[in-house]
Design an enzyme around this catalytic site. Structure first.
Site, PDB file in Angstrom:
ATOM      1  CB  SER B 159      -1.027  -0.004   1.213  1.00  0.00           C
ATOM      2  OG  SER B 159      -1.546  -1.099   1.367  1.00  0.00           O
ATOM      3  CD  GLU B 242      -1.118  -4.432   9.328  1.00  0.00           C
ATOM      4  OE1 GLU B 242      -1.214  -3.823   8.257  1.00  0.00           O
ATOM      5  OE2 GLU B 242      -0.919  -5.476   9.204  1.00  0.00           O
TER       6      GLU B 242
HETATM    7  C1  LIG Z   1      -6.249  -3.742   0.996  1.00  0.00           C
HETATM    8  C2  LIG Z   1      -4.882  -4.648   1.278  1.00  0.00           C
HETATM    9  C3  LIG Z   1      -4.036  -3.814   1.705  1.00  0.00           C
HETATM   10  C4  LIG Z   1      -2.646  -4.581   1.911  1.00  0.00           C
HETATM   11  N1  LIG Z   1      -1.473  -3.840   2.176  1.00  0.00           N
HETATM   12  C5  LIG Z   1      -0.355  -4.552   2.324  1.00  0.00           C
HETATM   13  C6  LIG Z   1       0.804  -3.597   2.861  1.00  0.00           C
HETATM   14  O1  LIG Z   1       1.020  -2.557   2.497  1.00  0.00           O
HETATM   15  N2  LIG Z   1       1.811  -4.420   2.864  1.00  0.00           N
HETATM   16  C7  LIG Z   1       2.034  -5.927   2.694  1.00  0.00           C
HETATM   17  O2  LIG Z   1       3.087  -6.437   2.914  1.00  0.00           O
HETATM   18  N3  LIG Z   1       0.944  -6.463   2.571  1.00  0.00           N
HETATM   19  C8  LIG Z   1      -0.060  -5.879   2.254  1.00  0.00           C
HETATM   20  N4  LIG Z   1      -1.269  -6.489   1.978  1.00  0.00           N
HETATM   21  C9  LIG Z   1      -1.334  -8.219   1.714  1.00  0.00           C
HETATM   22  C10 LIG Z   1      -2.156  -8.928   2.743  1.00  0.00           C
HETATM   23  O3  LIG Z   1      -1.320  -8.998   4.048  1.00  0.00           O
HETATM   24  C11 LIG Z   1      -2.293 -10.396   2.459  1.00  0.00           C
HETATM   25  O4  LIG Z   1      -3.317 -10.137   1.233  1.00  0.00           O
HETATM   26  C12 LIG Z   1      -2.850 -11.184   3.293  1.00  0.00           C
HETATM   27  O5  LIG Z   1      -1.999 -11.588   4.283  1.00  0.00           O
HETATM   28  C13 LIG Z   1      -3.343 -12.813   2.572  1.00  0.00           C
HETATM   29  O6  LIG Z   1      -2.189 -13.214   1.855  1.00  0.00           O
HETATM   30  P1  LIG Z   1      -2.352 -13.518   0.320  1.00  0.00           P
HETATM   31  O7  LIG Z   1      -3.180 -12.521  -0.459  1.00  0.00           O
HETATM   32  O8  LIG Z   1      -1.345 -14.175  -0.307  1.00  0.00           O
HETATM   33  O9  LIG Z   1      -3.796 -14.619   0.458  1.00  0.00           O
HETATM   34  P2  LIG Z   1      -3.400 -16.227   1.045  1.00  0.00           P
HETATM   35  O10 LIG Z   1      -2.503 -16.299   1.934  1.00  0.00           O
HETATM   36  O11 LIG Z   1      -3.114 -16.792  -0.522  1.00  0.00           O
HETATM   37  O12 LIG Z   1      -4.823 -16.730   1.352  1.00  0.00           O
HETATM   38  C14 LIG Z   1      -5.874 -17.226   0.366  1.00  0.00           C
HETATM   39  C15 LIG Z   1      -6.953 -18.008   1.439  1.00  0.00           C
HETATM   40  O13 LIG Z   1      -6.398 -18.830   2.001  1.00  0.00           O
HETATM   41  C16 LIG Z   1      -6.580 -18.735   3.293  1.00  0.00           C
HETATM   42  N5  LIG Z   1      -5.718 -19.259   4.312  1.00  0.00           N
HETATM   43  C17 LIG Z   1      -4.295 -19.475   3.985  1.00  0.00           C
HETATM   44  N6  LIG Z   1      -3.726 -19.943   4.975  1.00  0.00           N
HETATM   45  C18 LIG Z   1      -4.630 -20.447   5.807  1.00  0.00           C
HETATM   46  C19 LIG Z   1      -4.468 -21.251   6.722  1.00  0.00           C
HETATM   47  N7  LIG Z   1      -3.213 -21.627   7.534  1.00  0.00           N
HETATM   48  N8  LIG Z   1      -5.711 -21.582   7.556  1.00  0.00           N
HETATM   49  C20 LIG Z   1      -6.859 -21.084   7.002  1.00  0.00           C
HETATM   50  N9  LIG Z   1      -7.049 -20.288   5.784  1.00  0.00           N
HETATM   51  C21 LIG Z   1      -5.720 -20.240   5.344  1.00  0.00           C
HETATM   52  C22 LIG Z   1      -6.798 -17.213   3.680  1.00  0.00           C
HETATM   53  O14 LIG Z   1      -7.562 -17.088   4.630  1.00  0.00           O
HETATM   54  C23 LIG Z   1      -7.607 -16.888   2.323  1.00  0.00           C
HETATM   55  O15 LIG Z   1      -8.812 -17.148   2.662  1.00  0.00           O
HETATM   56  C24 LIG Z   1      -2.612  -5.844   1.815  1.00  0.00           C
HETATM   57  C25 LIG Z   1      -3.706  -6.501   1.334  1.00  0.00           C
HETATM   58  C26 LIG Z   1      -4.729  -5.892   1.114  1.00  0.00           C
HETATM   59  C27 LIG Z   1      -6.042  -6.664   0.911  1.00  0.00           C
END
Ligand SMILES: Cc1cc2nc3c(=O)[nH]c(=O)nc-3n(C[C@H](O)[C@H](O)[C@H](O)COP(=O)(O)OP(=O)(O)OC[C@H]3O[C@@H](n4cnc5c(N)ncnc54)[C@H](O)[C@@H]3O)c2cc1C
Lengths: 356, 397
Positions: B159, B242
């Site tokens: 972000s 956070e």
């Molecule tokens: C609006 C927004 C702002 C953001 N800003 C930042 C930022 O500034 N800096 C930064 O570094 N990141 C940022 N992020 C990233 C955010 O932290 C990640 O999107 C989030 O941690 C999920 O990771 P992923 O997108 O890889 O999804 P994934 O980890 O691939 O998850 C996909 C699905 O699998 C589920 N899942 C995964 N592992 C498990 C488990 N062990 N048990 C049960 N369910 C599970 C998840 O809940 C989800 O439903 C941002 C995200 C958003 C949406």
């Protein structure tokens, strides 16, 4: 007894879906949503050739004369790809026009059938006007305002007054001012109509004719939302089988499995409900009013749940325009609000059953 | 239970409220993070102790003794007056508290004051395409070359990277160590050669987050927080901040008031929305959820002051419940508005930012640790349930 689709209906679905899958891709949705003037006329013409717009038009007017369920199956396919083409407005107009004087309706119906005309829906005065919206008729001269007119890029509009009289208004009639309105759902066109002594044609002052049209519109919106939700569920399941975190596919986490199973378990009965509702509109007049209300309120609420949950399954990817899942999310959102929100429809469902 | 604020606090409340009245026309409305107007406002707030209140003067703060009740009064009065609370962002809400906790004296001197005053805007470089929920599997590498770290790799969902001056970034410095132990926490200038930023459009239509690519980015050796290999521990102290800041009950209260306003004034078919029993019940139900969370927050506050209550569970649920509640509240406003609720962008019938926040809060349900991950944390750490079995790399499906 057979509860299910006929061979012809399956073929209809396959042919329309086969075309749409190839023709409506994410780039088209992006273009339609960012630029209001972007037209999908090629898709509309191709659908006309497949007979999509002729489907509900009686044979006497150059149509195919099929039923509400068939139209619902088409709406479901259109929702499945978020097709940025008008369908529901003309379908509702077809239903209302077909019950009126053939002298009046003939031309328009023939135009709808061959795809050369589209009709928008300006019936919010009847459904429940917001703000200062409302249409007043003096003879066949209309004045007032209609908000969030649906399938706005049309050459004529079905306009209703609060007491349920229905008019056909040409888009370029003197006294008509048209203002496009931006909404979250860029795959449908909305706008505002301002009428100042605009001449229109009275189609019918029989409220029952308009009601039949509204019922169809609601079932078609439910179908559209069902198609969109099914797409989101399919995408979520496919993604959950691919995406790895913690050295395993996320679909192996029970939390993710349960999200998907819950979506499926909620959505699958909606399909049966839709089939029954589509059938009821034509064959079960006693049941049609309540099913139109309940199918739209229930199916769009389930679809909203699927929209949120399927987005969550995709993690950050679900929130972006990269995958574009949000076009379906917003399509479901607009289906939910149009022609009566869930609470409003449930209220009406209780009322048409004489429960209140 | 003693819910009275002593007279000195009531007087403090008076002070805050008169300040807000007197400065109502000096407040920037909807100004971007980089605007001079916002920087000026932030400066005024710090001078009065309404921002950076407890941060020592030598680091550019106001330097007050910690007084949680006063902080709460400030938050309440700002919410009530719908006043601009000053600068936010990941630098102020996450990095500054972390530096105060684990930074070196030199780092505190160098970074805190300009961050507080909006001269140094930060982004958070944690997530990568392959490392979201499983953050510890991140691969962006940093290798020591003389007096500099050389950084290579890619971040995603970063972000505000497109406007940030600096980044706090997790990198792998020891590929041979167990995955949580090979990570380090670096700070570096976003203008360093070798950084490429590609904005990503999100579902609201904004392009607020980005992909960030690093090719041989050189970072002075001393710009590391904690020792090499301690990055995971440092990052976790940040995530604590956070998660606390997502789904803030004061902001939710604010939105609830706006929702009630709409329901009192908008009509459908001539009838007030609040007169519709089904809508009213949903609104009252949301209010009940808001109250529960607001009072949960009050309990957390009291536990901080008195230290006599075990609030682990109460604290862990805040992000999960707060973000889901906000999403539902925004969704209710859309429902009661019907077709009007679809308005977006330049639509003249737009009646509030409901659609925007309905989507934004779905983003926050996912960002900062998804709801599913929050539930894992609650069940394992608060309820003491067994952890998920760990899979070795390449072991599973
Ligand atoms: C609006 C927004 C702002 C953001 N800003 C930042 C930022 O500034 N800096 C930064 O570094 N990141 C940022 N992020 C990233 C955010 O932290 C990640 O999107 C989030 O941690 C999920 O990771 P992923 O997108 O890889 O999804 P994934 O980890 O691939 O998850 C996909 C699905 O699998 C589920 N899942 C995964 N592992 C498990 C488990 N062990 N048990 C049960 N369910 C599970 C998840 O809940 C989800 O439903 C941002 C995200 C958003 C949406």
């Amino acid at each position: 007894m057979k509860f299910g689709l006929s061979e012809e209906q399956r073929m209809l679905v396959d042919s329309v879906n086969g075309y749409l899958q190839g023709a409506v891709d994410i780039d088209r949705l992006r273009a339609a949503s960012t630029n209001r003037d972007e037209s999908s006329d090629d898709v509309r013409r191709a659908l006309a050739e497949l007979g999509v717009f002729a489907l509900l038009v009686p044979e006497a007017h150059g149509g195919v004369g099929l039923g509400s369920l068939d139209a619902a199956l088409i709406a479901e396919q259109l929702g499945g790809v978020c097709a940025p083409v008008p369908f529901i407005g003309s379908a509702v107009a077809t239903r209302v026009l077909a019950s009126s004087d053939p002298e009046l309706a003939g031309d328009v119906l023939a135009g709808i059938a061959d795809g050369s005309r589209t009709v928008g829906l300006a019936i919010d005065s009847y459904i429940g006007g917001r703000r200062d919206a409302g249409i007043i008729a003096a003879g066949e001269v209309l004045s007032g305002k209609s908000l969030f007119v649906f399938d706005f890029d049309a050459d004529s509009y079905l306009v209703a007054t609060a007491d349920g009289a229905t008019y056909l208004l040409s888009a370029d009639a003197p006294g008509v001012t048209r203002e496009p309105l931006t909404t979250i759902d860029g795959t449908r066109r909305f706008g505002e109509l301002r009428l100042e002594n605009a001449e229109a044609t009275l189609i019918t002052s029989d409220e029952a004719a308009l009601d039949a049209g509204v019922r169809l519109g609601r079932v078609l919106l439910a179908a559209d939302a069902l198609g969109a939700a099914q797409h989101m569920l399919n995408e979520a399941v496919a993604y959950a089988k691919e995406r790895k975190q913690f050295n395993r596919v996320i679909g192996s986490f029970q939390a993710v499995k349960h999200m998907c199973a819950e979506m499926a378990a909620e959505l699958e009965p909606c399909r049966s409900m839709l089939w029954y509702a589509g059938h009821a509109l034509d064959a079960l007049p006693q049941e049609a009013p309540v099913l139109a209300c309940q199918s739209k309120s229930h199916i769009t609420e389930v679809a909203s749940f699927v929209a949120k949950t399927a987005t969550e399954v995709h993690g950050g990817m679900g929130f972006t325009d990269l995958l574009g899942l949000h076009y379906w999310f917003k399509r479901i959102g607009s289906a939910r609000q149009m022609l009566g929100s869930p609470e409003q429809l449930r209220d009406e469902a209780a009322s048409v059953q004489g429960l209140i | 239970m003693d819910l009275n604020y002593s007279p000195s606090y009531e007087q403090f409340r008076q002070e805050v409220s008169s300040f807000l009245k007197a400065s109502a026309d000096k407040q920037p409305k909807g100004a971007g993070l980089k605007s001079q107007a916002l920087k000026n406002w932030q400066k005024t707030l710090i001078e009065h102790g309404y921002a950076a209140r407890t941060i020592p003067k030598k680091y550019g703060g106001f330097g007050a003794e910690p007084d949680i009740l006063k902080s709460r009064i400030i938050a309440e009065e700002f919410a009530k007056a719908q006043a601009n609370p000053g600068m936010g962002g990941q630098g102020i809400s996450m990095l500054v508290p972390t530096l105060l906790e684990v930074g070196t004296e030199e780092q505190k001197q160098q970074f805190i004051a300009p961050t507080l005053h909006g001269e140094m805007l930060w982004c958070q470089g944690y997530s990568e395409p392959g490392a979201g929920s499983d953050l510890a599997s991140l691969r962006t590498s940093a290798v020591l070359d003389g007096d500099e770290w050389v950084v290579n790799g890619q971040k995603i969902w970063t972000s505000t990277a497109q406007i940030a001056d600096w980044i706090f970034c997790l990198v792998r410095t020891d590929p041979k160590a167990p995955k949580h132990q090979g990570i380090s926490f670096l700070l570096f200038d976003m203008k360093s050669p070798g950084i490429e930023i590609r904005p990503l459009v999100d579902m609201t239509g904004d392009a607020n987050f980005n992909e960030v690519f690093f090719t041989d980015v050189r970072v002075p050796k001393g710009q590391i927080v904690g020792a090499p290999g301690e990055g995971w521990r440092v990052a976790n102290s940040i995530l604590k901040f956070e998660r606390g800041s997502l789904g803030d009950p004061n902001a939710t209260l604010h939105r609830l008031a706006a929702l009630f306003d709409i329901m009192k004034h908008e009509t459908i078919g001539g009838e007030r929305l609040m007169d519709k029993a089904a809508f009213r019940d949903r609104a009252m139900r949301i209010q009940g959820r808001v109250m529960a969370l607001q009072h949960n927050e009050l309990r957390l506050l009291s536990a901080k002051i008195n230290g006599d209550d075990d609030v682990r569970l109460a604290a862990m649920l805040a992000k999960l419940q707060g973000t889901e509640l906000r999403h539902d509240l925004e969704g209710l406003a859309i429902d009661v508005l019907g077709e009007l609720g679809l308005a977006y962008g330049d639509n003249p019938y737009l009646n509030g930012t409901w659609q925007y926040y309905y989507m934004y809060f779905l983003g926050l349900i996912i960002g900062g640790g998804t709801s599913q991950i929050q539930k894992n944390i609650i069940s394992e750490r608060a309820l003491g349930m067994p952890k998920e079995p760990k899979f070795a790399e390449g072991a599973a499906t």
